[in-house]
Design an enzyme around this catalytic site. Sequence first.
Site, PDB file in Angstrom:
ATOM      1  N   HIS A   1       0.844  -1.203   0.000  1.00 44.91           N
ATOM      2  CA  HIS A   1       0.000   0.000   0.000  1.00 44.91           C
ATOM      3  C   HIS A   1       0.882   1.257   0.000  1.00 44.91           C
ATOM      4  O   HIS A   1       1.000   1.924   1.036  1.00 44.91           O
ATOM      5  CB  HIS A   1      -0.904   0.009   1.238  1.00 44.91           C
ATOM      6  CG  HIS A   1      -2.062   0.952   1.150  1.00 44.91           C
ATOM      7  ND1 HIS A   1      -1.950   2.308   1.370  1.00 44.91           N
ATOM      8  CD2 HIS A   1      -3.362   0.743   0.874  1.00 44.91           C
ATOM      9  CE1 HIS A   1      -3.139   2.887   1.246  1.00 44.91           C
ATOM     10  NE2 HIS A   1      -4.007   1.959   0.943  1.00 44.91           N
TER      11      HIS A   1
ATOM     12  N   ILE B   1       1.789   4.982   1.105  1.00 40.59           N
ATOM     13  CA  ILE B   1       0.815   5.797   1.825  1.00 40.59           C
ATOM     14  C   ILE B   1       0.241   4.966   2.965  1.00 40.59           C
ATOM     15  O   ILE B   1      -0.150   3.810   2.756  1.00 40.59           O
ATOM     16  CB  ILE B   1      -0.322   6.266   0.900  1.00 40.59           C
ATOM     17  CG1 ILE B   1       0.222   7.165  -0.209  1.00 40.59           C
ATOM     18  CG2 ILE B   1      -1.397   7.004   1.687  1.00 40.59           C
ATOM     19  CD1 ILE B   1      -0.824   7.602  -1.218  1.00 40.59           C
TER      20      ILE B   1
ATOM     21  N   GLY C   1      -5.780   4.534   5.463  1.00 40.51           N
ATOM     22  CA  GLY C   1      -6.648   5.312   6.329  1.00 40.51           C
ATOM     23  C   GLY C   1      -7.204   4.495   7.481  1.00 40.51           C
ATOM     24  O   GLY C   1      -7.338   4.995   8.611  1.00 40.51           O
ATOM     25  N   VAL C   2      -7.522   3.225   7.236  1.00 41.67           N
ATOM     26  CA  VAL C   2      -8.077   2.399   8.311  1.00 41.67           C
ATOM     27  C   VAL C   2      -7.061   2.195   9.425  1.00 41.67           C
ATOM     28  O   VAL C   2      -7.434   2.055  10.599  1.00 41.67           O
ATOM     29  CB  VAL C   2      -8.561   1.041   7.762  1.00 41.67           C
ATOM     30  CG1 VAL C   2      -9.770   1.227   6.871  1.00 41.67           C
ATOM     31  CG2 VAL C   2      -7.446   0.318   7.010  1.00 41.67           C
TER      32      VAL C   2
ATOM     33  N   GLU D   1      -7.259   3.110  13.340  1.00 39.81           N
ATOM     34  CA  GLU D   1      -6.889   2.143  14.373  1.00 39.81           C
ATOM     35  C   GLU D   1      -5.871   2.740  15.353  1.00 39.81           C
ATOM     36  O   GLU D   1      -5.977   2.551  16.568  1.00 39.81           O
ATOM     37  CB  GLU D   1      -6.321   0.883  13.719  1.00 39.81           C
ATOM     38  CG  GLU D   1      -5.685  -0.104  14.684  1.00 39.81           C
ATOM     39  CD  GLU D   1      -6.645  -0.688  15.709  1.00 39.81           C
ATOM     40  OE1 GLU D   1      -6.184  -1.105  16.784  1.00 39.81           O
ATOM     41  OE2 GLU D   1      -7.857  -0.733  15.414  1.00 39.81           O
TER      42      GLU D   1
END
Length: 221
Positions: free
Chosen positions: A124, A130, A133-134, A138
Amino acid sequence: MAVTSNSLVSFTPGSLSQPRRLFQPLPSSSLSFPGSRSLSLKLTHRSNSALGCSLNVPNSTDNDAPIETRYPAFPTVMDINQIREILPHRFPFLLVDRVIEYNPGVSAVAIKNVTINDNFFPGHFPERPIMPGVLMVEAMAQVGGLVMLQPEVGGSRENFFFAGVDKVRFRKPVIAGDTLVMRMTLIKLQKRFGIAKMEGKAYVGGDLVCEGEFLMATGSD
């Protein structure tokens, strides 16, 4: 008829040998602000009582100190060993490196040093690393856990869960080399039902990169 030049000096008929200045210099003043460069102010007074102001800002910055000594490190309120005593997470899912501010039962500010060695970057993305986002969400939830899993709130690592998230917005990408600074604030606690609502904001270099509302739950599993 008066003719005005770029030097703000006007001439009137019959007095070309004695120019009349529209501006009269006033004593110079300087302003200094804590942590900033001094600003030299040069005030001039017009015949109609208006004031003109110009700033003389030095072109060069203070580069006496080497760049590696100019920026202080983040303070340490909890180090990684103390964090591991509170949070049940372990590699590769422990996403909090240091707590830099803590208000018991109210809020916590912590950092995550994002490096190219993080295990999610190979996928990723291979050509543009990058932080997902998840995983930012978290990481922020884990900072919320540091607030909840304290005696002031009454949480326990054996029965603490991330229950929900709402109004999440991702403002800017977080990339390898960034330091993610996360603030989690407890805004509502219902001990009877074991539910807490928290507000989270994450920053990189002072820029907001992620924000949202979080629900935490305590209870039997």
